[in-house]
Design a protein around this motif. Sequence first.
Motif, PDB file in Angstrom:
ATOM      1  N   LEU A   1     -51.025 -59.847  -3.967  1.00 10.20           N
ATOM      2  CA  LEU A   1     -50.884 -61.278  -3.514  1.00 10.20           C
ATOM      3  C   LEU A   1     -52.487 -61.641  -2.738  1.00 10.20           C
ATOM      4  CD1 LEU A   1     -47.108 -61.433  -2.109  1.00 10.20           C
ATOM      5  CD2 LEU A   1     -47.870 -62.217  -3.764  1.00 10.20           C
TER       6      LEU A   1
ATOM      7  N   LYS B   1     -53.399 -63.359  -0.186  1.00 14.61           N
ATOM      8  CA  LYS B   1     -52.993 -63.661   0.728  1.00 14.61           C
ATOM      9  C   LYS B   1     -52.321 -62.682   2.045  1.00 14.61           C
ATOM     10  CE  LYS B   1     -51.538 -68.104   2.316  1.00 14.61           C
ATOM     11  NZ  LYS B   1     -51.188 -69.388   3.115  1.00 14.61           N
ATOM     12  N   VAL B   2     -52.033 -62.807   3.000  1.00 11.01           N
ATOM     13  CA  VAL B   2     -50.990 -62.186   3.717  1.00 11.01           C
ATOM     14  C   VAL B   2     -50.690 -62.848   5.167  1.00 11.01           C
ATOM     15  CG1 VAL B   2     -49.706 -59.494   5.085  1.00 11.01           C
ATOM     16  CG2 VAL B   2     -50.895 -60.189   2.410  1.00 11.01           C
TER      17      VAL B   2
ATOM     18  N   GLU C   1     -45.900 -66.238  12.706  1.00 11.77           N
ATOM     19  CA  GLU C   1     -47.314 -67.009  12.360  1.00 11.77           C
ATOM     20  C   GLU C   1     -48.314 -66.639  13.331  1.00 11.77           C
ATOM     21  OE1 GLU C   1     -49.016 -69.877   9.040  1.00 11.77           O
ATOM     22  OE2 GLU C   1     -47.547 -70.836   9.269  1.00 11.77           O
TER      23      GLU C   1
ATOM     24  N   CYS D   1     -41.729 -62.551   0.969  1.00 11.99           N
ATOM     25  CA  CYS D   1     -42.683 -63.577   0.566  1.00 11.99           C
ATOM     26  C   CYS D   1     -43.685 -63.510   1.619  1.00 11.99           C
ATOM     27  CB  CYS D   1     -42.658 -64.557   0.717  1.00 11.99           C
ATOM     28  SG  CYS D   1     -41.057 -65.446  -0.385  1.00 11.99           S
ATOM     29  N   LYS D   2     -44.778 -62.627   1.727  1.00 10.61           N
ATOM     30  CA  LYS D   2     -46.511 -61.964   2.478  1.00 10.61           C
ATOM     31  C   LYS D   2     -46.995 -63.858   2.644  1.00 10.61           C
ATOM     32  CE  LYS D   2     -46.736 -58.939   4.164  1.00 10.61           C
ATOM     33  NZ  LYS D   2     -45.481 -58.497   5.933  1.00 10.61           N
ATOM     34  N   ASP D   3     -47.728 -64.161   1.741  1.00 13.89           N
ATOM     35  CA  ASP D   3     -48.036 -64.962   2.356  1.00 13.89           C
ATOM     36  C   ASP D   3     -48.020 -66.403   1.733  1.00 13.89           C
ATOM     37  OD1 ASP D   3     -46.158 -65.778  -0.887  1.00 13.89           O
ATOM     38  OD2 ASP D   3     -48.181 -65.578  -1.886  1.00 13.89           O
TER      39      ASP D   3
ATOM     40  N   HIS E   1     -43.450 -61.715  -5.803  1.00  9.76           N
ATOM     41  CA  HIS E   1     -42.831 -61.200  -4.593  1.00  9.76           C
ATOM     42  C   HIS E   1     -42.028 -60.350  -4.732  1.00  9.76           C
ATOM     43  CE1 HIS E   1     -43.887 -65.477  -2.833  1.00  9.76           C
ATOM     44  NE2 HIS E   1     -44.922 -65.226  -3.092  1.00  9.76           N
TER      45      HIS E   1
END
Length: 178
Positions: A12, A14-15, A39, A85-87, A101
């Motif tokens: 992915l 971005k994280v 976040e 969902c890391k991004d 994902h």
Amino acid sequence: MEEARQQGQVSLPKVILPDVLQRGLRVVFCGTAAGRASEKAQSYYAHGRNKFWSVLSETGLTDRKLAPHEFREVTTFGIGLTDLCKDVAGSDHEVRPRPEHRVVLRRKIEENRPDFLAFTSLEAAKRFVGRRVGLGRYEESIGTTSIYVLPSTSPMADWNWMANKIHWWEFAERVRAS
């Protein structure tokens, strides 16, 4: 891309939050995605009313209540953390998992081989397996990793916490027995 996806060779771009994964873990907890508070704080389960860190301590999975910013310390208790969902960040109704994902999460579990993968909400599990699931042990595994579905500790799920929190205690017993 499709061939790479089938082979689990997807990454992915971005994280939002880093994975806390390594071999030899007892359990990896997995949410749908980092919430807005997480976040902003750059820490897992950072909303002030999220019960995750309290529940880990109350169930005996950790020996004390960790603060969200101490999330990297969970490995000392045989625990790992990730999200489906890391991004992306947001609540479940804002986040839409993509096929990659699921591929990436499966690959992480296959590589790290924890005893258990525990989804921290019905929604996270449903989005991973692609259909509605119930709380408790899921009938399929990833290699030797058993899959569990736990009730959400999010304040958005407070309406059914008292009726379902027993699943966390039952799961903790299962982890300790493994």
